[in-house]
Design a protein around this motif. Structure first.
Motif, PDB file in Angstrom:
ATOM      1  N   TYR A 194      -4.309  -2.102   3.225  1.00 11.02           N
ATOM      2  CA  TYR A 194      -3.901  -3.450   2.836  1.00 11.02           C
ATOM      3  C   TYR A 194      -2.397  -3.587   3.085  1.00 11.02           C
ATOM      4  O   TYR A 194      -1.645  -2.613   2.977  1.00 11.02           O
ATOM      5  N   PHE A 234      -0.522  -0.400   1.756  1.00  8.36           N
ATOM      6  CA  PHE A 234      -1.287   0.349   0.772  1.00  8.36           C
ATOM      7  C   PHE A 234      -2.545   0.915   1.420  1.00  8.36           C
ATOM      8  O   PHE A 234      -3.325   0.183   2.033  1.00  8.36           O
ATOM      9  N   GLN A 236       1.133  -6.019   2.133  1.00 17.09           N
ATOM     10  CA  GLN A 236       1.712  -7.000   1.217  1.00 17.09           C
ATOM     11  C   GLN A 236       3.047  -7.465   1.789  1.00 17.09           C
ATOM     12  O   GLN A 236       4.027  -6.713   1.800  1.00 17.09           O
ATOM     13  N   LEU A 287      -6.150  -7.645   3.451  1.00 14.48           N
ATOM     14  CA  LEU A 287      -6.795  -6.553   4.164  1.00 14.48           C
ATOM     15  C   LEU A 287      -6.266  -6.488   5.593  1.00 14.48           C
ATOM     16  O   LEU A 287      -6.271  -7.489   6.315  1.00 14.48           O
ATOM     17  N   GLY A 322       6.710 -11.444  -1.467  1.00 14.94           N
ATOM     18  CA  GLY A 322       6.348 -12.594  -2.284  1.00 14.94           C
ATOM     19  C   GLY A 322       4.895 -13.001  -2.223  1.00 14.94           C
ATOM     20  O   GLY A 322       4.515 -14.045  -2.763  1.00 14.94           O
ATOM     21  N   GLU A 323       4.070 -12.183  -1.590  1.00 11.61           N
ATOM     22  CA  GLU A 323       2.657 -12.544  -1.447  1.00 11.61           C
ATOM     23  C   GLU A 323       1.750 -11.487  -2.047  1.00 11.61           C
ATOM     24  O   GLU A 323       2.177 -10.389  -2.403  1.00 11.61           O
ATOM     25  N   GLY A 324       0.477 -11.825  -2.152  1.00 11.71           N
ATOM     26  CA  GLY A 324      -0.521 -10.850  -2.550  1.00 11.71           C
ATOM     27  C   GLY A 324      -0.919  -9.976  -1.369  1.00 11.71           C
ATOM     28  O   GLY A 324      -0.473 -10.167  -0.250  1.00 11.71           O
ATOM     29  N   LEU A 325      -1.773  -9.006  -1.660  1.00 12.16           N
ATOM     30  CA  LEU A 325      -2.215  -8.082  -0.613  1.00 12.16           C
ATOM     31  C   LEU A 325      -3.235  -8.761   0.298  1.00 12.16           C
ATOM     32  O   LEU A 325      -4.008  -9.621  -0.132  1.00 12.16           O
ATOM     33  N   LEU A 336     -11.815  -0.390  -5.835  1.00  8.80           N
ATOM     34  CA  LEU A 336     -10.770   0.077  -4.931  1.00  8.80           C
ATOM     35  C   LEU A 336      -9.763   0.931  -5.689  1.00  8.80           C
ATOM     36  O   LEU A 336      -9.250   0.510  -6.722  1.00  8.80           O
ATOM     37  N   PHE A 338      -9.476   1.843   3.540  1.00  8.41           N
ATOM     38  CA  PHE A 338      -8.852   0.562   3.841  1.00  8.41           C
ATOM     39  C   PHE A 338      -7.334   0.722   3.940  1.00  8.41           C
ATOM     40  O   PHE A 338      -6.746   1.594   3.308  1.00  8.41           O
ATOM     41  N   LYS A 340     -10.139  -1.581   8.120  1.00  6.31           N
ATOM     42  CA  LYS A 340     -10.990  -0.717   7.308  1.00  6.31           C
ATOM     43  C   LYS A 340     -11.840   0.162   8.213  1.00  6.31           C
ATOM     44  O   LYS A 340     -11.998  -0.111   9.415  1.00  6.31           O
ATOM     45  N   PHE A 384      -6.081   2.540  -5.099  1.00  4.40           N
ATOM     46  CA  PHE A 384      -4.954   2.346  -4.201  1.00  4.40           C
ATOM     47  C   PHE A 384      -3.968   3.505  -4.255  1.00  4.40           C
ATOM     48  O   PHE A 384      -3.778   4.131  -5.306  1.00  4.40           O
ATOM     49  N   GLY A 385      -3.322   3.749  -3.127  1.00  6.57           N
ATOM     50  CA  GLY A 385      -2.156   4.604  -3.113  1.00  6.57           C
ATOM     51  C   GLY A 385      -0.950   3.863  -3.663  1.00  6.57           C
ATOM     52  O   GLY A 385      -1.040   2.684  -4.014  1.00  6.57           O
ATOM     53  N   ALA A 386       0.182   4.549  -3.725  1.00  7.74           N
ATOM     54  CA  ALA A 386       1.383   3.992  -4.350  1.00  7.74           C
ATOM     55  C   ALA A 386       2.080   2.947  -3.483  1.00  7.74           C
ATOM     56  O   ALA A 386       2.934   2.220  -3.966  1.00  7.74           O
ATOM     57  N   GLY A 387       1.734   2.885  -2.222  1.00  6.34           N
ATOM     58  CA  GLY A 387       2.363   1.915  -1.331  1.00  6.34           C
ATOM     59  C   GLY A 387       3.558   2.508  -0.599  1.00  6.34           C
ATOM     60  O   GLY A 387       4.276   3.353  -1.140  1.00  6.34           O
TER      61      GLY A 387
END
Lengths: 114, 113
Positions: free
Chosen positions: B36, B89, B38, B46, B41-44, B101, B34, B49, B103-106
């Motif tokens: 994702y 991410f 961000q 999708l 100021g928001e959430g992640l 899930l 996947f 994928k 996740f990578g570090a971003g």
């Protein structure tokens, strides 16, 4: 509107003072999860829940508690917060814990513990 | 164990430039992959994928191909816009781990006008 709602958005507290971050979803999702986001570490899972009354530890559960008494709510509890729990926290939900069911995230709670 | 490694940022680009964010993974079992995004100021959310080898995920002009032979899932976009500024991410999940899930570090991407 379908959403995951977390409260509060910002929280500053002192070491040892119990706190709860609430999470609610209005999508009838079975799966819910809490993550913390720290610079250079990405998101790490704290706890997750596959359904009501079922919770499991994620990668970093120490110092946290959760409960899933209702399908829509999944609060995160810090019984005795410490400075190393200063972080950005996200709640997420999905219809079910399968690959074709994407996670929906809340907007985050920024916690500072002094 | 399962893990994701993605290129470190920050990445700064000019509008209409080509964007690539590298992502490689290790997994026990056969993962789904996947990306994702961000926004500030928001959430992640999708972004795209892929669930099996050679699948290509695509959305909003972004693409990524699941390469089993190189264990990679690099994200690309041919012409970025200022509105693509965000943290990206890479993530994987496997059935044997409750589909959790990882996740990578971003990677922080900034696009300048």
């Amino acid at each position: 509107e379908a959403q995951v709602t977390q409260n509060p958005r910002y929280l500053i507290t002192v070491t040892g003072k119990k706190l709860t971050v609430t999470c609610s979803q209005n999508m009838n999702h079975e799966y819910m999860s809490w993550y913390r986001q720290d610079p250079g570490l990405g998101l790490r899972q704290i706890y997750y829940s596959m359904n009501v009354e079922v919770t499991d530890k994620g990668d970093v559960p120490e110092g946290y508690k959760v409960s899933r008494k209702e399908k829509r709510n999944f609060p995160l509890i810090l019984e005795s917060p410490s400075p190393n729990q200063t972080s950005l926290y996200f709640c997420a939900s999905s219809l079910m814990a399968v690959v074709n069911s994407p996670l929906h995230f809340g907007n985050g709670t920024r916690l500072t513990v002094t | 164990g399962n893990s994701v490694t993605q290129m470190e940022g920050p990445v700064t680009l000019s509008e209409e430039a080509f964007l690539t964010i590298n992502c490689t993974y290790t997994a026990t079992g056969y993962p789904s992959l996947f990306w994702y995004v961000q926004y500030p100021g928001e959430g992640l959310q999708l972004l795209l994928k892929a669930t099996k080898a050679d699948d290509k995920g695509s959305n909003k002009g972004f693409e990524a191909t699941y390469r089993k032979e190189t264990t990679s899932f690099h994200l690309e976009k041919g012409s970025v816009q200022v509105s693509d500024s965000a943290v990206y991410f890479c993530a994987l999940s496997v059935a044997s781990n409750d589909y959790k899930l990882s996740f990578g570090a971003g990677t922080t991407v900034t696009v300048r006008a």
